[in-house]
Design a protein around this motif. Structure first.
Motif, PDB file in Angstrom:
ATOM      1  N   MET B   1     -10.335  -5.372   4.129  1.00 54.51           N
ATOM      2  CA  MET B   1      -9.923  -6.772   4.003  1.00 54.51           C
ATOM      3  C   MET B   1     -11.087  -7.609   3.484  1.00 54.51           C
ATOM      4  SD  MET B   1      -8.004  -8.806   7.056  1.00 54.51           S
ATOM      5  CE  MET B   1      -7.469 -10.479   6.717  1.00 54.51           C
ATOM      6  N   LYS B   2     -10.760  -8.578   2.658  1.00 56.67           N
ATOM      7  CA  LYS B   2     -11.820  -9.375   2.028  1.00 56.67           C
ATOM      8  C   LYS B   2     -11.933 -10.745   2.689  1.00 56.67           C
ATOM      9  CE  LYS B   2     -13.529  -8.619  -2.533  1.00 56.67           C
ATOM     10  NZ  LYS B   2     -13.037  -7.734  -3.573  1.00 56.67           N
ATOM     11  N   PHE B   3     -13.173 -11.187   2.850  1.00 56.44           N
ATOM     12  CA  PHE B   3     -13.415 -12.510   3.419  1.00 56.44           C
ATOM     13  C   PHE B   3     -14.364 -13.295   2.519  1.00 56.44           C
ATOM     14  CE2 PHE B   3     -12.210  -9.747   6.820  1.00 56.44           C
ATOM     15  CZ  PHE B   3     -11.364 -10.513   7.604  1.00 56.44           C
ATOM     16  N   ASP B   4     -14.110 -14.583   2.427  1.00 54.58           N
ATOM     17  CA  ASP B   4     -15.033 -15.466   1.714  1.00 54.58           C
ATOM     18  C   ASP B   4     -16.008 -16.036   2.724  1.00 54.58           C
ATOM     19  OD1 ASP B   4     -14.027 -15.263  -0.866  1.00 54.58           O
ATOM     20  OD2 ASP B   4     -12.416 -16.685  -0.429  1.00 54.58           O
ATOM     21  N   VAL B   5     -17.277 -16.020   2.364  1.00 50.04           N
ATOM     22  CA  VAL B   5     -18.314 -16.477   3.284  1.00 50.04           C
ATOM     23  C   VAL B   5     -19.114 -17.585   2.613  1.00 50.04           C
ATOM     24  CG1 VAL B   5     -20.322 -15.788   4.651  1.00 50.04           C
ATOM     25  CG2 VAL B   5     -18.470 -14.149   4.238  1.00 50.04           C
ATOM     26  N   MET B   6     -19.391 -18.618   3.391  1.00 48.19           N
ATOM     27  CA  MET B   6     -20.308 -19.646   2.907  1.00 48.19           C
ATOM     28  C   MET B   6     -21.420 -19.789   3.940  1.00 48.19           C
ATOM     29  SD  MET B   6     -19.762 -23.654   2.096  1.00 48.19           S
ATOM     30  CE  MET B   6     -21.157 -24.769   2.315  1.00 48.19           C
ATOM     31  N   VAL B   7     -22.640 -19.649   3.500  1.00 51.66           N
ATOM     32  CA  VAL B   7     -23.798 -19.845   4.363  1.00 51.66           C
ATOM     33  C   VAL B   7     -24.454 -21.164   3.966  1.00 51.66           C
ATOM     34  CG1 VAL B   7     -25.988 -18.884   5.156  1.00 51.66           C
ATOM     35  CG2 VAL B   7     -24.134 -17.341   4.484  1.00 51.66           C
ATOM     36  N   ASP B   8     -24.485 -22.091   4.895  1.00 52.90           N
ATOM     37  CA  ASP B   8     -25.040 -23.426   4.645  1.00 52.90           C
ATOM     38  C   ASP B   8     -26.424 -23.467   5.293  1.00 52.90           C
ATOM     39  OD1 ASP B   8     -25.368 -26.108   4.110  1.00 52.90           O
ATOM     40  OD2 ASP B   8     -24.135 -26.775   5.796  1.00 52.90           O
ATOM     41  N   VAL B   9     -27.447 -23.607   4.466  1.00 57.53           N
ATOM     42  CA  VAL B   9     -28.827 -23.518   4.948  1.00 57.53           C
ATOM     43  C   VAL B   9     -29.485 -24.894   4.871  1.00 57.53           C
ATOM     44  CG1 VAL B   9     -31.040 -22.344   4.672  1.00 57.53           C
ATOM     45  CG2 VAL B   9     -28.925 -21.175   4.005  1.00 57.53           C
ATOM     46  N   ARG B  10     -30.025 -25.344   5.998  1.00 59.16           N
ATOM     47  CA  ARG B  10     -30.723 -26.637   6.051  1.00 59.16           C
ATOM     48  C   ARG B  10     -32.092 -26.450   6.664  1.00 59.16           C
ATOM     49  NH1 ARG B  10     -26.436 -30.362   9.203  1.00 59.16           N
ATOM     50  NH2 ARG B  10     -28.001 -31.908   8.675  1.00 59.16           N
ATOM     51  N   LEU B  11     -33.011 -27.277   6.228  1.00 55.26           N
ATOM     52  CA  LEU B  11     -34.318 -27.265   6.871  1.00 55.26           C
ATOM     53  C   LEU B  11     -34.170 -27.751   8.305  1.00 55.26           C
ATOM     54  CD1 LEU B  11     -36.557 -28.676   4.028  1.00 55.26           C
ATOM     55  CD2 LEU B  11     -36.637 -26.380   4.975  1.00 55.26           C
ATOM     56  N   ARG B  59     -21.580  -9.278  10.298  1.00 58.00           N
ATOM     57  CA  ARG B  59     -22.398  -8.781   9.189  1.00 58.00           C
ATOM     58  C   ARG B  59     -22.966  -9.939   8.366  1.00 58.00           C
ATOM     59  NH1 ARG B  59     -19.441  -5.019   5.567  1.00 58.00           N
ATOM     60  NH2 ARG B  59     -21.522  -4.735   4.670  1.00 58.00           N
ATOM     61  N   SER B  60     -22.178 -10.994   8.186  1.00 59.96           N
ATOM     62  CA  SER B  60     -22.663 -12.129   7.393  1.00 59.96           C
ATOM     63  C   SER B  60     -23.797 -12.845   8.109  1.00 59.96           C
ATOM     64  CB  SER B  60     -21.517 -13.115   7.123  1.00 59.96           C
ATOM     65  OG  SER B  60     -20.480 -12.485   6.409  1.00 59.96           O
ATOM     66  N   GLU B  61     -23.693 -12.957   9.428  1.00 53.99           N
ATOM     67  CA  GLU B  61     -24.764 -13.621  10.189  1.00 53.99           C
ATOM     68  C   GLU B  61     -26.039 -12.790  10.164  1.00 53.99           C
ATOM     69  OE1 GLU B  61     -22.980 -14.589  13.959  1.00 53.99           O
ATOM     70  OE2 GLU B  61     -22.167 -16.479  13.179  1.00 53.99           O
ATOM     71  N   ASP B  62     -25.893 -11.473  10.288  1.00 50.36           N
ATOM     72  CA  ASP B  62     -27.049 -10.575  10.166  1.00 50.36           C
ATOM     73  C   ASP B  62     -27.719 -10.750   8.819  1.00 50.36           C
ATOM     74  OD1 ASP B  62     -26.713  -9.445  12.585  1.00 50.36           O
ATOM     75  OD2 ASP B  62     -26.156  -7.442  11.868  1.00 50.36           O
ATOM     76  N   MET B  79     -19.866 -19.707   7.605  1.00 44.42           N
ATOM     77  CA  MET B  79     -18.422 -19.941   7.693  1.00 44.42           C
ATOM     78  C   MET B  79     -17.680 -18.802   7.000  1.00 44.42           C
ATOM     79  SD  MET B  79     -18.602 -23.984   7.001  1.00 44.42           S
ATOM     80  CE  MET B  79     -20.308 -23.741   6.477  1.00 44.42           C
ATOM     81  N   VAL B  80     -16.782 -18.150   7.741  1.00 48.84           N
ATOM     82  CA  VAL B  80     -16.046 -17.010   7.204  1.00 48.84           C
ATOM     83  C   VAL B  80     -14.568 -17.353   7.158  1.00 48.84           C
ATOM     84  CG1 VAL B  80     -15.427 -14.588   7.620  1.00 48.84           C
ATOM     85  CG2 VAL B  80     -17.744 -15.383   8.120  1.00 48.84           C
ATOM     86  N   THR B  81     -13.927 -17.145   6.005  1.00 49.26           N
ATOM     87  CA  THR B  81     -12.483 -17.374   5.900  1.00 49.26           C
ATOM     88  C   THR B  81     -11.851 -16.196   5.172  1.00 49.26           C
ATOM     89  OG1 THR B  81     -12.925 -18.634   3.879  1.00 49.26           O
ATOM     90  CG2 THR B  81     -12.518 -19.910   5.862  1.00 49.26           C
TER      91      THR B  81
END
Lengths: 91, 91
Positions: B1-11, B59-62, B79-81
């Protein structure tokens, strides 16, 4: 009234994304298979003073199109929330 | 199954943000008053293959903590959707 603004900037489809391509190429060797379509974008967050949300949105979109993004190669999404709102976690 | 991931990086708070400070300093001269607290971050978007959303998130958080961010100075939100979900607009 104060509003928190987040401008999410992404490269338009078809524009080369060397940073994303480099990450994607490196991941299998680092033990992460099954990752595709890596793209890198930027965000600009700020607080803006405006009389209402419509004005805050209009000024933020102007600002974004004029100074924060290059509309030739980038797409921007502007999100405006009242500073006391549920996502008002602007540092 | 496929998931879209967005990683939002802030200082992290307290870490110097010269890009944000430069934008903030320039805006009044460009006609934009009332803008404060400008910070610049980055986003990494990708598609990941996983058996379920929990595995995709883990896995995305790792991946984010290991290779996409510097946890000493940056905070990341993952964020995983599902790829067919309402925000599945990953190019």
């Amino acid at each position: 009234m104060k509003f928190d603004v987040m401008v999410d900037v992404r490269l338009r489809g078809g524009i080369a994304d060397p940073a994303g391509a480099t990450i994607e190429r490196a991941l299998p060797a680092l033990g992460y298979d099954g990752v595709a379509g890596v793209t890198v974008g930027k965000t600009v967050r700020f607080a803006i003073e405006a009389t209402d949300e419509a004005e805050a949105t209009r000024r933020s979109e102007d600002l974004s199109a004029s100074f924060l993004t290059n509309p030739v190669i980038e797409d921007a999404t502007v999100m405006v929330t009242p500073a006391d709102g549920p996502t008002g976690d602007h540092a």
